[in-house]
Design a protein around this motif. Structure first.
Motif, PDB file in Angstrom:
ATOM      1  N   ALA A  12       1.001  -0.769  -0.081  1.00  0.00           N
ATOM      2  CA  ALA A  12       0.173   0.032   0.003  1.00  0.00           C
ATOM      3  C   ALA A  12       0.931   1.360  -0.234  1.00  0.00           C
ATOM      4  CB  ALA A  12      -0.898  -0.451   1.425  1.00  0.00           C
ATOM      5  N   TYR A  94      -5.300   3.919  -6.895  1.00  0.00           N
ATOM      6  CA  TYR A  94      -6.232   3.586  -5.297  1.00  0.00           C
ATOM      7  C   TYR A  94      -7.269   2.285  -5.377  1.00  0.00           C
ATOM      8  CZ  TYR A  94      -6.647   8.817  -6.646  1.00  0.00           C
ATOM      9  OH  TYR A  94      -6.323   9.974  -6.198  1.00  0.00           O
ATOM     10  N   SER A  97      -4.337  -0.112  -3.000  1.00  0.00           N
ATOM     11  CA  SER A  97      -4.243   0.941  -2.142  1.00  0.00           C
ATOM     12  C   SER A  97      -5.150   0.679  -1.436  1.00  0.00           C
ATOM     13  CB  SER A  97      -3.852   1.687  -1.831  1.00  0.00           C
ATOM     14  OG  SER A  97      -2.500   2.552  -3.271  1.00  0.00           O
ATOM     15  N   PHE A  98      -6.310   1.143  -2.064  1.00  0.00           N
ATOM     16  CA  PHE A  98      -7.530   0.480  -0.366  1.00  0.00           C
ATOM     17  C   PHE A  98      -7.601  -1.291  -0.051  1.00  0.00           C
ATOM     18  CE2 PHE A  98     -12.411  -0.008  -0.073  1.00  0.00           C
ATOM     19  CZ  PHE A  98     -12.066   0.521   0.920  1.00  0.00           C
ATOM     20  N   SER A  99      -7.550  -2.133  -1.334  1.00  0.00           N
ATOM     21  CA  SER A  99      -7.264  -3.008  -0.770  1.00  0.00           C
ATOM     22  C   SER A  99      -6.181  -3.685   0.032  1.00  0.00           C
ATOM     23  CB  SER A  99      -7.368  -4.024  -2.254  1.00  0.00           C
ATOM     24  OG  SER A  99      -8.727  -3.762  -2.564  1.00  0.00           O
ATOM     25  N   VAL A 102      -8.014  -2.240   3.374  1.00  0.00           N
ATOM     26  CA  VAL A 102      -9.246  -2.840   3.933  1.00  0.00           C
ATOM     27  C   VAL A 102      -8.297  -4.030   4.668  1.00  0.00           C
ATOM     28  CG1 VAL A 102     -10.987  -3.870   3.794  1.00  0.00           C
ATOM     29  CG2 VAL A 102     -10.671  -1.460   3.153  1.00  0.00           C
TER      30      VAL A 102
END
Length: 106
Positions: A12, A94, A97-99, A102
């Protein structure tokens, strides 16, 4: 923290850094296109609007000029391809990074 969480953090972090570097490159390239198209595809009003938009403090949050608002820009194939590829790359950055964030919090 497990090794998996540390790996996700580094993935990330790397993608966020790559995104910020690409964003800086993208804004410079957009300003270059805007200045090249001044007077040909853009009139002075559109040029000043886009210049203000992409030189402001919030410029990194602006993605690309809208196809509906500035259709003349997208008549240039090189610019249209740059915008299309840029949207795909930003979406990928995005998403990854978001995955990772989370998944690390899960």
């Amino acid at each position: 923290m497990s090794n998996f969480e540390i790996t996700l953090f580094f993935i990330a972090f790397g993608h966020i850094m790559a995104g910020s570097i690409y964003n800086k490159y993208r804004i410079r390239k957009l300003l270059n296109y805007i200045s090249v198209f001044r007077g040909t595809l853009l009139d002075e009003n559109d040029f000043s609007t886009l210049l203000d938009k992409y030189t402001s403090f919030l410029a990194p949050m602006q993605l690309f000029p809208g196809r509906k608002g500035y259709p003349a820009l997208y008549s240039n194939e090189e610019f249209a391809e740059f915008c299309h590829n840029g949207k795909l790359l930003i979406g990928y950055i995005y998403f990854v990074s978001f995955s990772c964030i989370v998944a690390a919090m899960w």
